[in-house]
Design an enzyme around this catalytic site. Structure first.
Site, short mmCIF file in Angstrom:
data_model
loop_
_atom_site.label_atom_id
_atom_site.label_comp_id
_atom_site.label_asym_id
_atom_site.label_seq_id
_atom_site.Cartn_x
_atom_site.Cartn_y
_atom_site.Cartn_z
N ASP A 38 0.82 -1.21 0.00
CA ASP A 38 0.00 0.00 0.00
C ASP A 38 0.86 1.27 0.00
O ASP A 38 2.01 1.25 0.44
CB ASP A 38 -0.89 0.04 1.25
N HIS A 186 3.75 -2.21 3.15
CA HIS A 186 3.78 -0.84 2.64
C HIS A 186 5.13 -0.57 1.97
O HIS A 186 6.17 -0.66 2.64
CB HIS A 186 3.55 0.16 3.78
ZN ZN Z 1 -2.84 3.39 2.84
#
Ligand code: ZN
Length: 227
Positions: A38, A186
């Site tokens: 992400d 992430h």
């Molecule tokens: Zn996010």
């Protein structure tokens, strides 16, 4: 917000009620597992993640923030060129809790309409991941109206809170990944590439193969067609 239906991953896992619009894991996916990233693309860390994936011949899905795709078009094209999947994590990554339906729809629609160097659409049609994992009735309304599907996760090692890669990897040594897992990471985190390298070693050790979300889901959820 009064009357808002906020649904946690635990709620989903317990109730299984949102199956038509949301997937947390796909245990029937053979020996496959999906790593998802992400908040990128990040001008430095995403390239390192791509190299780590290439070193293991692994594929992954990047839930990108649209404004980052606009800011780093070459990086967006590189993710796709290397055989990975770009998916929709909203245009500006706002909190959805107090956002009107029209704004939520615009956040997703504007990313679906982004095009790459060859003028084709950049992100996989129909797959969304709301910022902060916020699911409410307006997000579900978007799914129903646009044939979109929420890709949630069942493994979240909280990589953005970890001091280093080893801290993240320890969670997977304690509880090894299993077929069908969707792992939340992430590529905006400095130690992401080291996490990926270690994760892919663990994944290979337990006989799994890292694939894109669309492959994990069987290539069927992409019903929405960008305008
Ligand atoms: Zn996010």
């Amino acid at each position: 917000m009064t009357g808002e239906l906020t649904i946690s991953a635990k709620w989903w896992l317990k109730r299984n009620a949102l199956r038509p619009w949301m997937t947390c894991a796909r245990p029937s996916a053979g020996n496959r597992i999906a790593l998802t990233f992400d908040d990128g693309p990040h001008p430095r860390f995403t390239s390192e993640v791509l190299d780590a994936l290439d070193a293991h011949a692994a594929k992954a899905t990047f839930f990108c923030i649209g404004s980052n795709l606009v800011e780093h078009p070459a990086l967006a094209a590189e993710i796709a060129r290397r055989g990975h999947e770009l998916s929709n994590h909203s245009m500006t990554h706002p909190g959805f809790a107090g956002l009107a339906y029209r704004s939520i729809a615009r956040e997703f629609d504007s990313v679906f309409s982004l095009t790459g160097p060859d003028r084709s659409h950049l992100v996989t049609p129909g797959l969304i991941r709301p910022p902060y994992g916020t699911i409410n009735l307006r997000v579900l309304q978007y799914c129903i109206a646009h044939g979109a599907h929420i890709v949630y996760w069942n493994r979240d090692p909280k990589d953005f809170n970890a001091a280093d890669a080893e801290e993240v990897l320890a969670t997977f040594r304690d509880e090894p990944p299993r077929a069908g897992d969707i792992v939340l990471l992430h590529d905006s985190v400095p130690h992401c590439a080291a996490v990926v390298a270690g994760m892919l070693d663990i994944i290979a050790t337990v006989g799994l193969e890292a694939v894109t979300v669309s492959t994990l889901l069987g290539g069927e959820p992409s019903r929405a067609v960008p305008r």
